[in-house]
Motif scaffolding. Structure first.
Motif, PDB file in Angstrom:
ATOM      1  N   TRP A   1       0.833  -1.204   0.000  1.00  0.00           N
ATOM      2  CA  TRP A   1       0.000   0.000   0.000  1.00  0.00           C
ATOM      3  C   TRP A   1       0.869   1.256   0.000  1.00  0.00           C
ATOM      4  O   TRP A   1       0.587   2.228  -0.706  1.00  0.00           O
ATOM      5  N   PHE A   2       1.934   1.221   0.784  1.00  0.00           N
ATOM      6  CA  PHE A   2       2.862   2.362   0.848  1.00  0.00           C
ATOM      7  C   PHE A   2       3.416   2.678  -0.539  1.00  0.00           C
ATOM      8  O   PHE A   2       3.452   3.839  -0.974  1.00  0.00           O
ATOM      9  N   VAL A   3       3.827   1.621  -1.246  1.00  0.00           N
ATOM     10  CA  VAL A   3       4.414   1.804  -2.587  1.00  0.00           C
ATOM     11  C   VAL A   3       3.369   2.359  -3.552  1.00  0.00           C
ATOM     12  O   VAL A   3       3.585   3.382  -4.230  1.00  0.00           O
ATOM     13  N   GLU A   4       2.221   1.686  -3.601  1.00  0.00           N
ATOM     14  CA  GLU A   4       1.183   2.093  -4.562  1.00  0.00           C
ATOM     15  C   GLU A   4       0.715   3.521  -4.312  1.00  0.00           C
ATOM     16  O   GLU A   4       0.582   4.330  -5.238  1.00  0.00           O
ATOM     17  N   THR A   5       0.468   3.823  -3.045  1.00  0.00           N
ATOM     18  CA  THR A   5      -0.084   5.131  -2.685  1.00  0.00           C
ATOM     19  C   THR A   5       0.903   6.248  -3.010  1.00  0.00           C
ATOM     20  O   THR A   5       0.544   7.264  -3.627  1.00  0.00           O
ATOM     21  N   THR A   6       2.150   6.065  -2.612  1.00  0.00           N
ATOM     22  CA  THR A   6       3.109   7.161  -2.814  1.00  0.00           C
ATOM     23  C   THR A   6       3.447   7.320  -4.295  1.00  0.00           C
ATOM     24  O   THR A   6       3.709   8.434  -4.751  1.00  0.00           O
ATOM     25  N   LYS A   7       3.412   6.213  -5.041  1.00  0.00           N
ATOM     26  CA  LYS A   7       3.640   6.337  -6.490  1.00  0.00           C
ATOM     27  C   LYS A   7       2.551   7.170  -7.149  1.00  0.00           C
ATOM     28  O   LYS A   7       2.830   8.008  -8.014  1.00  0.00           O
ATOM     29  N   THR A   8       1.300   6.945  -6.744  1.00  0.00           N
ATOM     30  CA  THR A   8       0.216   7.745  -7.338  1.00  0.00           C
ATOM     31  C   THR A   8       0.343   9.211  -6.967  1.00  0.00           C
ATOM     32  O   THR A   8      -0.260  10.072  -7.599  1.00  0.00           O
ATOM     33  N   LEU A   9       1.136   9.498  -5.916  1.00  0.00           N
ATOM     34  CA  LEU A   9       1.338  10.889  -5.487  1.00  0.00           C
ATOM     35  C   LEU A   9       2.620  11.468  -6.090  1.00  0.00           C
ATOM     36  O   LEU A   9       3.120  12.495  -5.644  1.00  0.00           O
TER      37      LEU A   9
ATOM     38  N   ALA B   1      18.421  -2.664   1.344  1.00  0.00           N
ATOM     39  CA  ALA B   1      18.689  -4.063   1.684  1.00  0.00           C
ATOM     40  C   ALA B   1      18.138  -4.485   3.050  1.00  0.00           C
ATOM     41  O   ALA B   1      18.187  -5.665   3.415  1.00  0.00           O
ATOM     42  N   MET B   2      17.631  -3.541   3.841  1.00  0.00           N
ATOM     43  CA  MET B   2      16.933  -3.882   5.071  1.00  0.00           C
ATOM     44  C   MET B   2      15.424  -3.748   4.914  1.00  0.00           C
ATOM     45  O   MET B   2      14.683  -3.858   5.905  1.00  0.00           O
ATOM     46  N   GLY B   3      14.981  -3.488   3.693  1.00  0.00           N
ATOM     47  CA  GLY B   3      13.546  -3.330   3.470  1.00  0.00           C
ATOM     48  C   GLY B   3      13.029  -1.955   3.849  1.00  0.00           C
ATOM     49  O   GLY B   3      11.824  -1.717   3.814  1.00  0.00           O
ATOM     50  N   ASN B   4      13.919  -1.023   4.232  1.00  0.00           N
ATOM     51  CA  ASN B   4      13.480   0.348   4.492  1.00  0.00           C
ATOM     52  C   ASN B   4      12.925   0.928   3.192  1.00  0.00           C
ATOM     53  O   ASN B   4      13.549   0.782   2.129  1.00  0.00           O
ATOM     54  N   GLN B   5      11.764   1.567   3.275  1.00  0.00           N
ATOM     55  CA  GLN B   5      11.122   2.124   2.077  1.00  0.00           C
ATOM     56  C   GLN B   5      11.233   3.648   2.097  1.00  0.00           C
ATOM     57  O   GLN B   5      10.856   4.282   3.076  1.00  0.00           O
ATOM     58  N   PHE B   6      11.732   4.189   0.986  1.00  0.00           N
ATOM     59  CA  PHE B   6      11.906   5.638   0.845  1.00  0.00           C
ATOM     60  C   PHE B   6      11.037   6.112  -0.310  1.00  0.00           C
ATOM     61  O   PHE B   6      11.319   5.782  -1.470  1.00  0.00           O
ATOM     62  N   ALA B   7       9.976   6.847  -0.021  1.00  0.00           N
ATOM     63  CA  ALA B   7       9.115   7.425  -1.069  1.00  0.00           C
ATOM     64  C   ALA B   7       9.521   8.889  -1.215  1.00  0.00           C
ATOM     65  O   ALA B   7       9.334   9.683  -0.280  1.00  0.00           O
ATOM     66  N   ILE B   8      10.103   9.224  -2.375  1.00  0.00           N
ATOM     67  CA  ILE B   8      10.689  10.563  -2.547  1.00  0.00           C
ATOM     68  C   ILE B   8       9.916  11.341  -3.617  1.00  0.00           C
ATOM     69  O   ILE B   8       9.761  10.886  -4.755  1.00  0.00           O
TER      70      ILE B   8
ATOM     71  N   LEU C   1       2.282  14.165   1.737  1.00  0.00           N
ATOM     72  CA  LEU C   1       2.451  13.976   0.292  1.00  0.00           C
ATOM     73  C   LEU C   1       1.137  14.233  -0.447  1.00  0.00           C
ATOM     74  O   LEU C   1       1.110  14.861  -1.515  1.00  0.00           O
ATOM     75  N   ARG C   2       0.029  13.727   0.135  1.00  0.00           N
ATOM     76  CA  ARG C   2      -1.276  13.955  -0.501  1.00  0.00           C
ATOM     77  C   ARG C   2      -1.575  15.460  -0.583  1.00  0.00           C
ATOM     78  O   ARG C   2      -2.064  15.956  -1.596  1.00  0.00           O
ATOM     79  N   THR C   3      -1.299  16.150   0.500  1.00  0.00           N
ATOM     80  CA  THR C   3      -1.615  17.583   0.554  1.00  0.00           C
ATOM     81  C   THR C   3      -0.761  18.364  -0.455  1.00  0.00           C
ATOM     82  O   THR C   3      -1.270  19.220  -1.194  1.00  0.00           O
ATOM     83  N   LEU C   4       0.528  18.044  -0.510  1.00  0.00           N
ATOM     84  CA  LEU C   4       1.406  18.708  -1.486  1.00  0.00           C
ATOM     85  C   LEU C   4       0.958  18.377  -2.900  1.00  0.00           C
ATOM     86  O   LEU C   4       0.956  19.237  -3.789  1.00  0.00           O
ATOM     87  N   HIS C   5       0.581  17.109  -3.105  1.00  0.00           N
ATOM     88  CA  HIS C   5       0.161  16.669  -4.436  1.00  0.00           C
ATOM     89  C   HIS C   5      -1.124  17.381  -4.869  1.00  0.00           C
ATOM     90  O   HIS C   5      -1.202  17.933  -5.970  1.00  0.00           O
ATOM     91  N   ASP C   6      -2.108  17.365  -3.987  1.00  0.00           N
ATOM     92  CA  ASP C   6      -3.395  17.950  -4.345  1.00  0.00           C
ATOM     93  C   ASP C   6      -3.267  19.441  -4.616  1.00  0.00           C
ATOM     94  O   ASP C   6      -3.982  19.998  -5.452  1.00  0.00           O
ATOM     95  N   ASN C   7      -2.382  20.072  -3.865  1.00  0.00           N
ATOM     96  CA  ASN C   7      -2.198  21.524  -4.031  1.00  0.00           C
ATOM     97  C   ASN C   7      -1.095  21.850  -5.025  1.00  0.00           C
ATOM     98  O   ASN C   7      -0.787  23.024  -5.252  1.00  0.00           O
ATOM     99  N   ASP C   8      -0.492  20.793  -5.556  1.00  0.00           N
ATOM    100  CA  ASP C   8       0.550  20.934  -6.583  1.00  0.00           C
ATOM    101  C   ASP C   8       1.647  21.895  -6.147  1.00  0.00           C
ATOM    102  O   ASP C   8       2.051  22.793  -6.895  1.00  0.00           O
TER     103      ASP C   8
END
Lengths: 489, 489
Positions: A97-105, A113-120, A158-165
């Motif tokens: 969900w983290f991957v899918e959601t942040t990609k859409t944003l 390599a430790m599975g840490n997820q970075f959505a940039i 991220l949603r707020t920044l995205h929605d407000n562009d």
């Protein structure tokens, strides 16, 4: 205030599909007319007008908490705890969900390599991201807010920044750190520890799950598909700064009617196992004067440690006590107990430790320390005591610029009530921010915990407090980005 | 003094056959010229001349302890503990030996419906026997003396009477009570309890073994062939009097250099489970003033109970303590602990209980009782406490005539050193004699225990002390028989 999500329209006891239909109809943007705006061009007033959405945040929390539902404590659908152990199947669902959601944003998602997820999320310029980080794993009988709030609030940013562009100057992002709880793989904050270079990755990869299972961190990372290609390292994945929103896990903010804890650092702690040895004997046939009662000695030590810490404004706690042989009519000859000493000041932890070491030896020897032997029958036999140090975590001081970003955001948000509604605090518990602070400017933001309860299914933070925390988190990240843009950090 | 059995001639590490060859060559009779003598016709000097044999007694102890060898604690062949659970295969071997041995000594052996074994040697007249009784079962990690000494010393009495061909006026005998320890089937002294009419036989028969097994007392009695035909009852198998030789299981006789404890009775005891309830909280995030720390409260209660008992000359002990949730960084919200209160005087047990009940409630509520809260940070939260009574055993007073028989025997044995070498004592532990005393005149004789250690492999009583105890046991039984013959009891 109760949950603000609508209950009459299919929320109560419904599936995720129903959640979606409720929420899809509620998508709205609170900051209109600000599309495609550069952050650095905004006025203070415009910055303050960028608002997170409480209901959307709570939806993310409760929707993702369908993966790993724990113990029920109330009748409402969200009144359950969480049991989402790191790298379990439900943790994989949350990660997906983290991957899918942040990609859409508009984010790029990297897994190390430790599975840490970075959505940039890209900025106007390249550079390491300023991130909001925390964790999606929980204790086996945990709650819905510890860790989860920090990540979902980051996504709400991220949603707020995205929605407000809104364009930040440098990238911003969200991090989901793996196995922060240390509940499944028994080192807390292990993956931020590897990232910071404090824990060798081979040691972390080889960690075996607790209990009877045989899985390791590496085998589970592979199994669920989250063993990333890039190195887990602050060099391979540099960050500009790390902000972590977290529930207080203590009762102070609630008790003082404050909304935001401006965290200055994390207190030092040392963990010990204290071993008291006396002699087993029959409870009915052995007079007090012939006993070496390890539990009686341990009881005095526990009380003494409380007094010693109290005198210095520190904390001392015993959470584990085991004894042998364990029979009603046998005086225990052997007691082991944990001792957890904490203070914001390393030297105070050391002083309490030293005080207890002297006093425990005297107590074991049967001396009258601190009147704990008053009116006792003295014994001709004595106990022995030995200490094992299990953990030593020195005090952490967070970065003044990060702290200032939080403070400025609360001033803008609360106005003249800022002093009344915030409190400078020291975190009592460890967090991933302890490790990130070793490499990059870091701080934390606390919101109230009901009754101070945490690591428990009934853990609860009001939706309005979650939203306030998310608002301060976003504001702090944006202010840090502004300072970077201005070359001030 | 070390073991007096010869070690150079095949004793060390040898088989039972070697024991036999050593001991066969040592058969001798210490009282010559007294064959076929009637006890009632003997002078005091002749009575004193009837001597048990220390080496033969120790042979019986160590030979029978080959069945159920426990944990080794020293290098000599006899330096192991015992693990002979009631109605096990090794207990059957000891029982078979009991039958065979006492039959060769002219006894009739009866087994009742609880497997209690009665070996009765006829007297000049019919009537209930005066017996020496104890038990051959042990704790899972027990020693060689508890119970075993009492039965083997009884058999040594039979051997001595047999070899000297002494006729008592009434029958005398030895009893092996079943499952005294309560270690395998979880009621201590259960079979003397059934005999006394205090425990229904159906309840005793249905007792399941502890652990994962499914055997009951009845199924095991059947399996090993010791479910007797006659009722287990003081009416079906009446006794005239019951004398029990036992190790002290405490340190007093050894500490005071005395040889014989003249037991006056068994102290009263009450067992409780005390439940303290507070609230789990994080050790790092919860200040002392916000805690309801169940373990800190329990520690104060344990210390208080010790003080309260000490003030009244009673005993109070905690042998079991369990807590939840049991994590180094969680203050326990739940602690249960056992409380065992003992005194020779029922009213003192009640007084200590009442004192503790009042004080524990105050401690739970956070009040400063007995300076236990001195210099503490007070908490705004409190614990609750509740009590469950698990056992209530009122004080037992042994029979003055039996006590007098023991006392007179020690006077004859020790002469002017009697006062120095004996001590009037109260048994701290329960024994089969508690139940027999409800139906027939009863008393007990104690011998020193090294370091007061019992229910432990290293349990040890010197051979000379075992023999002295056996000598006093026999003398007391014979004196009681003489009093019966004279119509004085």
């Amino acid at each position: 205030m109760s949950l603000s999500v609508p209950r009459a329209s299919g929320y109560r006891g419904t599936s995720l599909g129903a959640f979606e239909s409720v929420w899809s109809s509620k998508r709205c943007f609170s900051v209109s007319g600000m599309r495609k705006k550069e952050l650095r061009a905004m006025s203070e007033e415009e910055l303050g007008g960028i608002k997170v959405q409480q209901e959307r945040l709570m939806r993310d929390i409760h929707e993702t908490c369908e993966w790993g539902v724990g113990e029920r404590w109330g009748s409402a659908p969200t009144e359950t705890g969480m049991s989402r152990l790191s790298l379990s199947d439900t943790d994989k669902q949350a990660r997906d969900w983290f991957v899918e959601t942040t990609k859409t944003l508009g984010c790029t998602v990297t897994t190390d390599a430790m599975g840490n997820q970075f959505a940039i999320r890209p900025g106007l310029k390249d550079g390491p991201p300023t991130v909001a980080g925390s964790h999606l794993d929980t204790q086996p009988t945990g709650g819905r807010y510890d860790g989860i709030l920090g990540v979902t609030a980051g996504i709400e940013m991220l949603r707020t920044l995205h929605d407000n562009d809104i364009k930040t100057t440098f990238p911003v992002g969200v991090v989901n750190w793996t196995n922060e709880e240390g509940a499944r793989f028994p080192i807390s904050m292990v993956s931020s520890g590897v990232w910071a270079g404090d824990i060798p990755i081979s040691h972390a990869h080889d960690l075996k799950e607790v209990g009877t299972g045989t899985a390791t961190m590496k085998s589970e990372l592979q199994r669920i598909g989250y063993l990333g290609d890039i190195a887990c390292s602050h060099e391979a994945m540099p960050l500009a700064a790390h902000f972590e929103l977290h529930i207080e896990q203590g009762p102070i903010l609630e008790a003082e009617n404050r909304k935001i804890g401006i965290v200055q650092g994390v207190q030092a702690y040392k963990w010990f196992t204290v071993k008291v040895r006396g002699a087993d004997c029959h409870t009915g046939t052995t007079s007090f004067s012939h006993r070496a009662d390890a539990l009686l000695a341990a009881s005095k030590m526990i009380i003494y440690s409380h007094r010693a810490a109290s005198r210095k404004g520190a904390l001392a706690s015993t959470g584990i006590l085991t004894l042998k042989p364990g029979s009603t009519n046998t005086v225990p000859g052997s007691v082991d107990f944990s001792l957890d000493i904490r203070s914001p000041d390393d030297s105070i932890v050391e002083a309490v430790e030293a005080d207890c070491k002297t006093a425990f030896s005297a107590i074991a020897a049967g001396e009258d320390i601190d009147n704990l032997n008053t009116s006792f029958t003295p014994s001709s036999k004595s106990c022995t005591v030995s200490w094992r140090t299990d953990s030593n975590s020195p005090a952490t001081r967070f970065h003044p610029t990060c702290i200032s970003c939080v403070s400025e955001t609360t001033k803008a948000l609360f106005g003249e009530k800022q002093e009344e509604l915030t409190k400078a605090m020291t975190s009592g518990a460890g967090h991933d921010s302890v490790y990130t602070s070793k490499r990059v400017p870091t701080t934390m933001i606390f919101v109230p915990s009901r009754d101070g309860v945490s690591h428990n299914p009934v853990e609860f933070t009001k939706p309005e407090d979650c939203a306030t925390g998310a608002q301060v988190l976003m504001g702090s990240v944006l202010r840090y980005d502004l300072l970077r843009g201005e070359g001030k950090v």
